[in-house]
Design a protein around this motif. Structure first.
Motif, PDB file in Angstrom:
ATOM      1  N   VAL A   1      42.355  22.764 -95.785  1.00 18.36           N
ATOM      2  CA  VAL A   1      43.372  23.674 -96.313  1.00 18.36           C
ATOM      3  C   VAL A   1      44.722  22.988 -96.448  1.00 18.36           C
ATOM      4  CG1 VAL A   1      44.653  25.810 -95.854  1.00 18.36           C
ATOM      5  CG2 VAL A   1      42.191  25.707 -95.409  1.00 18.36           C
ATOM      6  N   LEU A   2      45.128  22.247 -95.427  1.00 16.45           N
ATOM      7  CA  LEU A   2      46.467  21.652 -95.399  1.00 16.45           C
ATOM      8  C   LEU A   2      46.531  20.324 -96.137  1.00 16.45           C
ATOM      9  CD1 LEU A   2      49.279  22.171 -94.217  1.00 16.45           C
ATOM     10  CD2 LEU A   2      48.588  20.902 -92.183  1.00 16.45           C
ATOM     11  N   GLY A   3      45.458  19.544 -96.095  1.00 11.89           N
ATOM     12  CA  GLY A   3      45.450  18.236 -96.744  1.00 11.89           C
ATOM     13  C   GLY A   3      45.055  17.141 -95.772  1.00 11.89           C
ATOM     14  N   ARG A   4      44.519  16.039 -96.310  1.00 16.10           N
ATOM     15  CA  ARG A   4      44.035  14.943 -95.458  1.00 16.10           C
ATOM     16  C   ARG A   4      45.184  14.143 -94.860  1.00 16.10           C
ATOM     17  NH1 ARG A   4      39.671  17.910 -96.410  1.00 16.10           N
ATOM     18  NH2 ARG A   4      38.735  17.581 -98.466  1.00 16.10           N
ATOM     19  N   ARG A   5      46.196  13.826 -95.665  1.00 15.54           N
ATOM     20  CA  ARG A   5      47.263  12.928 -95.234  1.00 15.54           C
ATOM     21  C   ARG A   5      48.051  13.478 -94.048  1.00 15.54           C
ATOM     22  NH1 ARG A   5      52.388  11.956 -98.089  1.00 15.54           N
ATOM     23  NH2 ARG A   5      53.161   9.864 -97.656  1.00 15.54           N
ATOM     24  N   PRO A   6      48.553  14.704 -94.086  1.00 14.81           N
ATOM     25  CA  PRO A   6      49.302  15.195 -92.928  1.00 14.81           C
ATOM     26  C   PRO A   6      48.458  15.315 -91.670  1.00 14.81           C
ATOM     27  CG  PRO A   6      48.972  16.954 -94.540  1.00 14.81           C
ATOM     28  CD  PRO A   6      48.572  15.685 -95.193  1.00 14.81           C
ATOM     29  N   VAL A   7      47.181  15.687 -91.819  1.00 12.47           N
ATOM     30  CA  VAL A   7      46.310  15.822 -90.648  1.00 12.47           C
ATOM     31  C   VAL A   7      46.048  14.456 -90.021  1.00 12.47           C
ATOM     32  CG1 VAL A   7      43.974  16.452 -89.909  1.00 12.47           C
ATOM     33  CG2 VAL A   7      45.273  17.984 -91.381  1.00 12.47           C
ATOM     34  N   LEU A   8      45.832  13.431 -90.845  1.00  8.08           N
ATOM     35  CA  LEU A   8      45.629  12.084 -90.307  1.00  8.08           C
ATOM     36  C   LEU A   8      46.891  11.579 -89.613  1.00  8.08           C
ATOM     37  CD1 LEU A   8      43.572  10.302 -93.118  1.00  8.08           C
ATOM     38  CD2 LEU A   8      42.829  10.751 -90.774  1.00  8.08           C
ATOM     39  N   ALA A   9      48.058  11.870 -90.187  1.00  2.00           N
ATOM     40  CA  ALA A   9      49.307  11.432 -89.558  1.00  2.00           C
ATOM     41  C   ALA A   9      49.502  12.092 -88.198  1.00  2.00           C
ATOM     42  CB  ALA A   9      50.491  11.739 -90.476  1.00  2.00           C
ATOM     43  N   VAL A  10      49.224  13.387 -88.110  1.00  7.55           N
ATOM     44  CA  VAL A  10      49.341  14.087 -86.826  1.00  7.55           C
ATOM     45  C   VAL A  10      48.319  13.544 -85.828  1.00  7.55           C
ATOM     46  CG1 VAL A  10      49.076  16.328 -85.682  1.00  7.55           C
ATOM     47  CG2 VAL A  10      50.315  16.167 -87.841  1.00  7.55           C
ATOM     48  N   ALA A  11      47.101  13.265 -86.304  1.00  4.10           N
ATOM     49  CA  ALA A  11      46.079  12.693 -85.420  1.00  4.10           C
ATOM     50  C   ALA A  11      46.547  11.360 -84.849  1.00  4.10           C
ATOM     51  CB  ALA A  11      44.769  12.506 -86.187  1.00  4.10           C
ATOM     52  N   GLY A  12      47.141  10.512 -85.691  1.00  5.59           N
ATOM     53  CA  GLY A  12      47.631   9.233 -85.214  1.00  5.59           C
ATOM     54  C   GLY A  12      48.756   9.386 -84.203  1.00  5.59           C
ATOM     55  N   ALA A  13      49.680  10.314 -84.461  1.00  6.66           N
ATOM     56  CA  ALA A  13      50.794  10.523 -83.536  1.00  6.66           C
ATOM     57  C   ALA A  13      50.302  11.042 -82.184  1.00  6.66           C
ATOM     58  CB  ALA A  13      51.790  11.510 -84.148  1.00  6.66           C
ATOM     59  N   LEU A  14      49.403  12.036 -82.212  1.00  8.34           N
ATOM     60  CA  LEU A  14      48.852  12.547 -80.955  1.00  8.34           C
ATOM     61  C   LEU A  14      48.071  11.471 -80.214  1.00  8.34           C
ATOM     62  CD1 LEU A  14      47.549  16.128 -81.841  1.00  8.34           C
ATOM     63  CD2 LEU A  14      49.568  15.518 -80.535  1.00  8.34           C
ATOM     64  N   GLY A  15      47.323  10.645 -80.968  1.00 15.84           N
ATOM     65  CA  GLY A  15      46.574   9.566 -80.340  1.00 15.84           C
ATOM     66  C   GLY A  15      47.484   8.561 -79.661  1.00 15.84           C
ATOM     67  N   GLY A  16      48.624   8.243 -80.292  1.00 18.57           N
ATOM     68  CA  GLY A  16      49.562   7.318 -79.673  1.00 18.57           C
ATOM     69  C   GLY A  16      50.094   7.847 -78.358  1.00 18.57           C
ATOM     70  N   VAL A  17      50.479   9.126 -78.334  1.00 24.13           N
ATOM     71  CA  VAL A  17      50.952   9.736 -77.091  1.00 24.13           C
ATOM     72  C   VAL A  17      49.843   9.737 -76.039  1.00 24.13           C
ATOM     73  CG1 VAL A  17      51.828  11.873 -76.054  1.00 24.13           C
ATOM     74  CG2 VAL A  17      52.646  11.156 -78.310  1.00 24.13           C
ATOM     75  N   ALA A  18      48.610  10.030 -76.469  1.00 23.81           N
ATOM     76  CA  ALA A  18      47.488  10.073 -75.529  1.00 23.81           C
ATOM     77  C   ALA A  18      47.232   8.710 -74.898  1.00 23.81           C
ATOM     78  CB  ALA A  18      46.229  10.563 -76.256  1.00 23.81           C
ATOM     79  N   PHE A  19      47.312   7.641 -75.689  1.00 20.63           N
ATOM     80  CA  PHE A  19      47.087   6.302 -75.140  1.00 20.63           C
ATOM     81  C   PHE A  19      48.175   5.920 -74.141  1.00 20.63           C
ATOM     82  CE2 PHE A  19      44.050   5.719 -78.609  1.00 20.63           C
ATOM     83  CZ  PHE A  19      43.079   4.949 -77.970  1.00 20.63           C
ATOM     84  N   VAL A  20      49.412   6.309 -74.417  1.00 21.26           N
ATOM     85  CA  VAL A  20      50.484   6.039 -73.460  1.00 21.26           C
ATOM     86  C   VAL A  20      50.258   6.808 -72.159  1.00 21.26           C
ATOM     87  CG1 VAL A  20      52.946   6.338 -73.006  1.00 21.26           C
ATOM     88  CG2 VAL A  20      52.195   5.470 -75.214  1.00 21.26           C
ATOM     89  N   MET A  21      49.872   8.075 -72.277  1.00 17.56           N
ATOM     90  CA  MET A  21      49.676   8.889 -71.075  1.00 17.56           C
ATOM     91  C   MET A  21      48.512   8.390 -70.232  1.00 17.56           C
ATOM     92  SD  MET A  21      50.458  12.774 -72.431  1.00 17.56           S
ATOM     93  CE  MET A  21      50.368  13.434 -70.779  1.00 17.56           C
ATOM     94  N   THR A  22      47.429   7.986 -70.871  1.00 17.12           N
ATOM     95  CA  THR A  22      46.286   7.486 -70.105  1.00 17.12           C
ATOM     96  C   THR A  22      46.552   6.084 -69.560  1.00 17.12           C
ATOM     97  OG1 THR A  22      45.260   6.791 -72.189  1.00 17.12           O
ATOM     98  CG2 THR A  22      44.543   8.891 -71.253  1.00 17.12           C
ATOM     99  N   GLY A  23      47.372   5.304 -70.265  1.00 14.29           N
ATOM    100  CA  GLY A  23      47.680   3.971 -69.789  1.00 14.29           C
ATOM    101  C   GLY A  23      48.651   3.961 -68.628  1.00 14.29           C
ATOM    102  N   LEU A  24      49.555   4.959 -68.578  1.00 19.94           N
ATOM    103  CA  LEU A  24      50.589   4.994 -67.547  1.00 19.94           C
ATOM    104  C   LEU A  24      50.378   6.090 -66.508  1.00 19.94           C
ATOM    105  CD1 LEU A  24      53.801   4.485 -69.748  1.00 19.94           C
ATOM    106  CD2 LEU A  24      52.393   2.756 -68.613  1.00 19.94           C
ATOM    107  N   GLY A  25      49.484   7.036 -66.775  1.00 23.09           N
ATOM    108  CA  GLY A  25      49.291   8.166 -65.862  1.00 23.09           C
ATOM    109  C   GLY A  25      48.770   7.731 -64.507  1.00 23.09           C
TER     110      GLY A  25
END
Length: 442
Positions: free
Chosen positions: A74-98
């Protein structure tokens, strides 16, 4: 002539960008795969807690798989992929430093959400772009095969690099100790692959925003998103019931999920038993896992050739799944032996499983894309992924209560062979635009 050259150039560009997208998407998980369990243990997490953290990730993916697929449609591929990448970056930082169970849980939830958002979205972008260049009859298998090869290569490279980085930090004069001391214990050598994964997620987001262009679609509004996502998800769920070919694809994907689950569950213990120690067994398993990804990539690369030799995509799926079932049979008949020749046969069987599944995947997905309209493409891929994950989870539970030995391998081999036999009969149903079967959005 000029129009044909423009179409060909557009398809080549889309194919190249899809390959880069797949590599950037899967390299960070490969990095994390190498050290995440060891890092959590170093942070003081028990084995039960670590298992719970991975269960949180799997549950998050399962819960969000279909809604996020609908959101992409519904929203489009590009914005969803960008949000996925941003959330993934935060997740990797949290798991790496948690350092606590709660912070690591939050990281795994975000990682699962990012995985669900990206699931099928990149592939849906590629198919949409090719269709916009050459219409719904455009050839898809080559690009899907190269994307599968790029995914496998990225996972293999990430696994090797992620395992090597902590080891390299330990070669210098207390480099790893100085890193931990400088950061007050926040960054351990085992954290470095995950933090590198976070950096690569930033690169992924930049690439999505700069390089990906979507075919035009109606502008998304709050009403279209809130109303369109549930409708698209329901259409995706109904698709398997309406279309026999799509139902066959979902059942074959479930059988493949069972095969992967039994390999991931039983091979680590087999390598530990073979080497006599858990540490060396883990190292051997890492090497085997890397080799499996290479075999999967080779299988994906050979998918178009398999289709030509076998006489079509459906026959290629049959050949690929049957080869995988043969690999499971080899693993089953050697399960009770540690003789070098039996071990060699088992390794060959393991490679055959991933080679066959790699060859079957792009052919399955090309068949799926020819039966599903663009408005529901990501949702259909999410349904396929969900079928694979649920079958894998059920297989894991079933295999867990069986006695170790040939039986789990042979039963799962029979399941995968059943998935292959579904393709003995060719489908004569119409493609998109030739009949009433399609997934629609809002």
């Amino acid at each position: 002539m000029t129009r044909l050259m423009t179409e060909s150039s557009g398809i080549r560009t889309a194919r190249r960008r899809y390959v880069v997208l797949c590599a950037l998407l899967w390299l960070p998980p490969g990095l994390g795969m190498a050290t995440m369990v060891l890092l959590f243990g170093e942070r003081g997490m028990s084995l039960a807690t670590i298992a719970g953290l991975f269960a949180v990730h799997s549950l998050t993916v399962a819960v969000l798989e279909l809604p996020t697929g609908g959101l992409s449609d519904v929203l489009g591929r590009r914005p969803v992929l960008a949000v996925a990448g941003a959330l993934g970056g935060v997740a990797f930082v949290m798991t790496g430093l948690g350092t606590t169970a709660w912070s690591l849980t939050a990281g795994m939830v975000l990682m699962g959400a990012a995985r669900a958002l990206a699931s099928g979205t990149a592939e849906a972008w590629y198919v949409d772009t090719v269709h916009s260049c050459s219409g719904p009859g455009a050839e898809l298998r080559t690009g899907l095969a190269r994307g599968g090869s790029a995914t496998s290569a990225a996972l293999a490279a990430g696994l090797l690099l992620g395992g090597a980085l902590p080891w390299l930090l330990g070669l210098g004069p207390e480099a790893g100790a100085r890193l931990s001391e400088t950061t007050s214990g926040a960054v351990l050598p085992l954290s470095v692959p995950l933090l590198l994964g976070a950096v690569l997620r930033i690169v992924f987001v930049a690439y999505v925003l700069v390089a990906l262009r979507e075919p035009s679609r109606p502008p998304a509004t709050r009403r279209s998103v809130l109303g369109g996502v549930p409708v698209t998800v329901l259409d995706g769920l109904r698709l398997g019931g309406r279309d026999a070919l799509v139902r066959r694809i979902l059942l074959a994907s479930a059988a493949a999920g069972s095969a992967v689950a039994v390999v991931e569950l039983l091979v680590p213990s087999r390598t530990a038993a073979l080497t006599g120690a858990t540490g060396s067994g883990a190292m051997v398993y890492a090497v085997l896992a890397c080799a499996c990804f290479v075999c999967s990539g080779v299988g994906s690369h050979l998918a178009p050739l398999t289709a030509r030799v076998a006489g079509g995509g459906e026959r290629a799926v049959l050949v690929g799944l049957a080869a995988g079932a043969g690999g499971l049979l080899l693993l089953g008949v050697t399960a009770s032996s540690v003789h070098p020749s039996a071990t060699a046969v088992a390794v060959a069987g393991l490679g055959l499983v991933y080679l066959g599944l790699g060859a079957a995947g792009p052919n399955e997905n090309e068949l799926l894309h020819r039966r599903v309209a663009g408005a529901g493409r990501a949702t259909a891929l999410s349904v396929q992924s969900l079928a694979q994950q649920l079958a894998g989870a059920l297989t894991g539970l079933a295999v867990g209560v069986l006695r170790p030995g040939p039986l789990p391998w042979l039963l799962t081999g029979a399941v995968l062979l059943s998935g292959a036999l579904l393709w003995l009969r060719r489908s004569d149903a119409p493609r998109i635009g030739e009949g009433p079967v399609r997934v629609t959005g809002v």
